[in-house]
Design a protein around this motif. Structure first.
Motif, PDB file in Angstrom:
ATOM      1  N   GLY A 148      37.324  36.120  54.099  1.00  0.00           N
ATOM      2  CA  GLY A 148      36.019  36.687  53.513  1.00  0.00           C
ATOM      3  C   GLY A 148      36.515  37.978  52.846  1.00  0.00           C
ATOM      4  N   GLN A 149      35.371  38.697  52.516  1.00  0.00           N
ATOM      5  CA  GLN A 149      35.599  40.149  51.661  1.00  0.00           C
ATOM      6  C   GLN A 149      35.732  41.051  52.786  1.00  0.00           C
ATOM      7  N   ALA A 150      36.547  41.893  52.828  1.00  0.00           N
ATOM      8  CA  ALA A 150      36.522  43.179  53.988  1.00  0.00           C
ATOM      9  C   ALA A 150      35.387  43.745  54.089  1.00  0.00           C
ATOM     10  N   GLY A 151      34.463  43.932  52.799  1.00  0.00           N
ATOM     11  CA  GLY A 151      33.311  44.817  53.080  1.00  0.00           C
ATOM     12  C   GLY A 151      32.104  44.090  53.889  1.00  0.00           C
ATOM     13  N   ALA A 200      39.230  46.695  46.691  1.00  0.00           N
ATOM     14  CA  ALA A 200      38.504  45.826  45.751  1.00  0.00           C
ATOM     15  C   ALA A 200      37.106  45.909  45.288  1.00  0.00           C
ATOM     16  N   GLU A 201      36.713  45.993  46.588  1.00  0.00           N
ATOM     17  CA  GLU A 201      34.868  46.152  46.523  1.00  0.00           C
ATOM     18  C   GLU A 201      34.377  47.581  45.977  1.00  0.00           C
ATOM     19  N   SER A 202      35.431  48.417  45.994  1.00  0.00           N
ATOM     20  CA  SER A 202      35.173  49.806  45.206  1.00  0.00           C
ATOM     21  C   SER A 202      35.189  49.860  43.874  1.00  0.00           C
ATOM     22  N   THR A 259      48.144  52.618  55.638  1.00  0.00           N
ATOM     23  CA  THR A 259      47.843  52.006  54.427  1.00  0.00           C
ATOM     24  C   THR A 259      49.059  52.024  53.460  1.00  0.00           C
ATOM     25  N   GLN A 260      48.917  50.915  52.405  1.00  0.00           N
ATOM     26  CA  GLN A 260      49.891  50.739  51.438  1.00  0.00           C
ATOM     27  C   GLN A 260      49.159  51.474  50.293  1.00  0.00           C
ATOM     28  N   ASN A 261      48.068  51.838  50.164  1.00  0.00           N
ATOM     29  CA  ASN A 261      47.154  52.383  49.110  1.00  0.00           C
ATOM     30  C   ASN A 261      47.354  53.849  48.832  1.00  0.00           C
ATOM     31  N   THR A 319      43.403  45.072  42.159  1.00  0.00           N
ATOM     32  CA  THR A 319      44.545  44.896  43.261  1.00  0.00           C
ATOM     33  C   THR A 319      46.049  44.645  42.403  1.00  0.00           C
ATOM     34  N   PHE A 320      46.948  44.219  42.922  1.00  0.00           N
ATOM     35  CA  PHE A 320      48.473  44.251  42.183  1.00  0.00           C
ATOM     36  C   PHE A 320      48.601  43.013  41.868  1.00  0.00           C
ATOM     37  N   ARG A 321      48.623  41.902  42.459  1.00  0.00           N
ATOM     38  CA  ARG A 321      49.022  40.567  42.288  1.00  0.00           C
ATOM     39  C   ARG A 321      48.085  39.723  41.739  1.00  0.00           C
ATOM     40  N   GLY A 322      48.374  38.760  41.092  1.00  0.00           N
ATOM     41  CA  GLY A 322      47.320  37.897  40.506  1.00  0.00           C
ATOM     42  C   GLY A 322      46.872  38.155  38.914  1.00  0.00           C
ATOM     43  N   THR A 373      46.106  48.201  55.904  1.00  0.00           N
ATOM     44  CA  THR A 373      45.503  47.864  54.827  1.00  0.00           C
ATOM     45  C   THR A 373      46.360  47.810  53.431  1.00  0.00           C
ATOM     46  N   GLY A 374      45.822  46.891  52.615  1.00  0.00           N
ATOM     47  CA  GLY A 374      46.119  46.788  51.175  1.00  0.00           C
ATOM     48  C   GLY A 374      45.123  47.017  50.233  1.00  0.00           C
ATOM     49  N   ALA A 375      45.703  46.610  49.186  1.00  0.00           N
ATOM     50  CA  ALA A 375      44.907  46.854  47.901  1.00  0.00           C
ATOM     51  C   ALA A 375      43.229  46.323  47.968  1.00  0.00           C
ATOM     52  N   GLY A 376      43.501  44.935  48.611  1.00  0.00           N
ATOM     53  CA  GLY A 376      42.131  44.097  48.789  1.00  0.00           C
ATOM     54  C   GLY A 376      41.106  44.927  49.405  1.00  0.00           C
ATOM     55  N   ILE A 377      41.468  45.891  50.226  1.00  0.00           N
ATOM     56  CA  ILE A 377      40.360  46.821  50.858  1.00  0.00           C
ATOM     57  C   ILE A 377      39.499  47.476  49.889  1.00  0.00           C
ATOM     58  N   LEU A 390      51.963  54.730  53.546  1.00  0.00           N
ATOM     59  CA  LEU A 390      53.168  54.166  53.371  1.00  0.00           C
ATOM     60  C   LEU A 390      53.539  54.438  51.952  1.00  0.00           C
ATOM     61  N   HIS A 391      52.958  54.471  50.756  1.00  0.00           N
ATOM     62  CA  HIS A 391      53.225  54.851  49.447  1.00  0.00           C
ATOM     63  C   HIS A 391      52.772  55.952  48.872  1.00  0.00           C
ATOM     64  N   GLY A 392      52.405  56.805  49.612  1.00  0.00           N
ATOM     65  CA  GLY A 392      52.045  58.160  49.001  1.00  0.00           C
ATOM     66  C   GLY A 392      50.593  57.989  48.715  1.00  0.00           C
ATOM     67  N   VAL A 422      42.175  39.856  57.758  1.00  0.00           N
ATOM     68  CA  VAL A 422      40.761  39.607  56.834  1.00  0.00           C
ATOM     69  C   VAL A 422      41.425  39.513  55.468  1.00  0.00           C
ATOM     70  N   ASN A 423      40.902  38.424  54.921  1.00  0.00           N
ATOM     71  CA  ASN A 423      41.330  38.166  53.437  1.00  0.00           C
ATOM     72  C   ASN A 423      40.711  36.899  52.761  1.00  0.00           C
ATOM     73  N   PRO A 424      40.252  37.119  51.814  1.00  0.00           N
ATOM     74  CA  PRO A 424      39.368  35.733  50.921  1.00  0.00           C
ATOM     75  C   PRO A 424      40.445  34.625  51.030  1.00  0.00           C
ATOM     76  N   GLU A 425      41.800  34.920  50.918  1.00  0.00           N
ATOM     77  CA  GLU A 425      42.715  33.990  50.402  1.00  0.00           C
ATOM     78  C   GLU A 425      43.941  33.837  51.746  1.00  0.00           C
ATOM     79  N   GLY A 451      43.386  42.852  53.612  1.00  0.00           N
ATOM     80  CA  GLY A 451      43.286  43.053  52.164  1.00  0.00           C
ATOM     81  C   GLY A 451      44.741  43.392  51.566  1.00  0.00           C
ATOM     82  N   THR A 452      45.563  42.459  52.215  1.00  0.00           N
ATOM     83  CA  THR A 452      47.246  42.574  51.837  1.00  0.00           C
ATOM     84  C   THR A 452      47.817  41.228  51.429  1.00  0.00           C
ATOM     85  N   SER A 453      48.447  41.098  50.461  1.00  0.00           N
ATOM     86  CA  SER A 453      49.093  39.991  50.272  1.00  0.00           C
ATOM     87  C   SER A 453      50.408  39.919  51.138  1.00  0.00           C
ATOM     88  N   GLY A 454      50.883  41.095  51.561  1.00  0.00           N
ATOM     89  CA  GLY A 454      51.968  40.935  52.647  1.00  0.00           C
ATOM     90  C   GLY A 454      53.385  40.615  52.084  1.00  0.00           C
TER      91      GLY A 454
HETATM   92  P1  OAD Z   1      48.198  42.882  46.329  1.00  0.00           P
HETATM   93  O1  OAD Z   1      47.454  43.053  45.218  1.00  0.00           O
HETATM   94  O2  OAD Z   1      49.375  42.171  46.528  1.00  0.00           O
HETATM   95  O3  OAD Z   1      47.004  41.886  47.425  1.00  0.00           O
HETATM   96  C1  OAD Z   1      45.682  42.257  47.543  1.00  0.00           C
HETATM   97  C2  OAD Z   1      45.381  41.386  48.433  1.00  0.00           C
HETATM   98  O4  OAD Z   1      43.747  41.454  48.731  1.00  0.00           O
HETATM   99  C3  OAD Z   1      45.238  39.987  48.402  1.00  0.00           C
HETATM  100  O5  OAD Z   1      45.942  39.031  49.466  1.00  0.00           O
HETATM  101  C4  OAD Z   1      43.795  39.556  47.957  1.00  0.00           C
HETATM  102  O6  OAD Z   1      43.545  38.172  48.518  1.00  0.00           O
HETATM  103  C5  OAD Z   1      43.066  40.416  48.988  1.00  0.00           C
HETATM  104  N1  OAD Z   1      41.606  40.870  48.554  1.00  0.00           N
HETATM  105  C6  OAD Z   1      41.086  40.847  47.342  1.00  0.00           C
HETATM  106  N2  OAD Z   1      39.710  40.921  47.470  1.00  0.00           N
HETATM  107  C7  OAD Z   1      39.605  41.317  48.607  1.00  0.00           C
HETATM  108  C8  OAD Z   1      38.564  41.936  49.482  1.00  0.00           C
HETATM  109  N3  OAD Z   1      37.540  42.002  48.789  1.00  0.00           N
HETATM  110  N4  OAD Z   1      38.523  41.978  50.708  1.00  0.00           N
HETATM  111  C9  OAD Z   1      39.706  41.486  51.332  1.00  0.00           C
HETATM  112  N5  OAD Z   1      40.971  41.228  50.822  1.00  0.00           N
HETATM  113  C10 OAD Z   1      40.868  41.112  49.433  1.00  0.00           C
HETATM  114  O7  OAD Z   1      48.140  44.240  47.369  1.00  0.00           O
HETATM  115  P2  OAD Z   1      49.083  44.789  48.332  1.00  0.00           P
HETATM  116  O8  OAD Z   1      49.381  43.882  49.324  1.00  0.00           O
HETATM  117  O9  OAD Z   1      48.424  46.294  48.778  1.00  0.00           O
HETATM  118  O10 OAD Z   1      52.963  49.212  46.133  1.00  0.00           O
HETATM  119  O11 OAD Z   1      50.378  45.154  47.506  1.00  0.00           O
HETATM  120  C11 OAD Z   1      51.204  46.053  48.425  1.00  0.00           C
HETATM  121  C12 OAD Z   1      51.860  46.855  47.375  1.00  0.00           C
HETATM  122  O12 OAD Z   1      52.362  46.209  46.173  1.00  0.00           O
HETATM  123  C13 OAD Z   1      51.439  47.990  46.938  1.00  0.00           C
HETATM  124  O13 OAD Z   1      51.113  49.151  47.779  1.00  0.00           O
HETATM  125  C14 OAD Z   1      51.903  48.615  45.686  1.00  0.00           C
HETATM  126  C15 OAD Z   1      52.472  47.060  44.853  1.00  0.00           C
HETATM  127  O14 OAD Z   1      53.633  47.355  44.428  1.00  0.00           O
HETATM  128  C16 OAD Z   1      53.452  50.372  45.625  1.00  0.00           C
HETATM  129  O15 OAD Z   1      53.118  50.816  44.552  1.00  0.00           O
HETATM  130  C17 OAD Z   1      54.826  50.852  46.338  1.00  0.00           C
END
Ligand code: OAD
Length: 246
Positions: free
Chosen positions: A230-233, A29-31, A101-103, A35-38, A23-27, A119-121, A213-216, A188-191
């Motif tokens: 779609g949305q994780a939730g 988002a609905e809480s 999780t990266q979260n 998220t980090f990017r964009g 999992t990443g930040a997107g999971i 993975l990230h504490g 699972v990701n809206p994008e 929910g991760t941009s990978g």
């Molecule tokens: P990102 O912010 O890079 O990516 C979030 C992803 O979640 C994007 O692909 C969105 O399209 C998707 N998303 C948004 N809303 C969503 C939803 N409701 N359901 C499902 N997906 C949704 O976050 P991460 O990939 O987690 O590292 O970023 C990885 C790492 O970058 C983080 O752990 C952090 C950051 O630098 C550290 O802090 C070390």
């Protein structure tokens, strides 16, 4: 997600004995967790990537803590959403199950997941600057910054900062599980952040079905078995309902 995709994903999950959920930040988002990017997040005029860097921590521990305590205080009210909860409920249905999780928000554990590799504490912990000893820090905001541990040892946030390695053993544990799993759910991760983003590749290369699972579309999309938009939730509970018989 089409109905055919849903059936295909459910088929993989009902056949699976070993599952990794990555999992990443997107999971979260609905809480309500950003998220980090964009977005070009700044804090006190500082890009978030600088505020979260080892450079700032080494230069000015109190300012680094102010940033993390600000994030902690914003996070305090966040509750797990339907995706976190469905994942927590699914773990007992598989012989092997691991959330990777990266979260740093702790929401998987708050939902009841017991097998989690961070993975990230975790924002809710501090770590002794000298001893490396970990401390739970549930208060937000903290009464004094930096917080201190036994013997008045100053603590740092127990999270991976920009410019740092992952915690010892965390990636290795995740990678071993990935190479053993039948299904890897990528939610929910941009990978784009490595080495974390290697986990779905490790699963795929070992023959697992990788379900995103990701809206994008993401950097991982061309490499996965199924990509569900779609949305994780919404999607995750529907997929995992097939496993629990709900
Ligand atoms: P990102 O912010 O890079 O990516 C979030 C992803 O979640 C994007 O692909 C969105 O399209 C998707 N998303 C948004 N809303 C969503 C939803 N409701 N359901 C499902 N997906 C949704 O976050 P991460 O990939 O987690 O590292 O970023 C990885 C790492 O970058 C983080 O752990 C952090 C950051 O630098 C550290 O802090 C070390």
């Amino acid at each position: 997600m089409t109905e055919a995709q849903q059936r295909q994903a459910q088929h993989y999950l009902t056949q699976a004995k070993r599952v990794v959920v990555f999992t990443g930040a997107g999971i979260s988002a609905e809480s309500g967790v950003p998220t980090f990017r964009g977005q070009d997040a700044t804090w006190k005029g500082m890009p978030a990537a600088i505020a979260s860097s080892i450079g700032l921590l080494e230069q000015d521990l109190t300012t680094a803590w102010e940033w993390f305590d600000y994030r902690r205080t914003r996070l305090k009210a966040a509750a797990p959403n339907a995706a976190h909860i469905a994942i927590a409920q699914a773990e007992k249905h598989f012989a092997e199950f691991l959330v990777v999780t990266q979260n740093v928000d702790g929401l998987h554990q708050k939902a009841g997941s017991t097998r989690v590799v961070e993975l990230h504490g975790n924002l809710w912990r501090g770590r002794g600057l000298r001893t490396g000893k970990q401390y739970d820090l549930p208060d937000a905001p903290l009464p004094t910054l930096p917080p201190r541990g036994e013997g008045d040892e100053p603590l740092r946030p127990d999270v991976v900062l920009f410019g740092e390695m992952l915690p010892a053993g965390a990636f290795e544990t995740a990678e071993i599980a990935a190479t053993r799993c039948d299904v890897c759910l990528v939610i929910g991760t941009s990978g784009v952040v490595y080495p974390a983003a290697l986990i779905p590749f490790a699963a795929r290369d070992a023959g697992a079905a990788v379900i995103e699972v990701n809206p994008e579309a993401t950097d991982l999309t061309p490499h996965v078995t199924l990509s569900l938009r779609g949305q994780a939730g919404d999607i995750v509970p529907r997929l995992l309902a097939a496993v629990s018989g709900a």
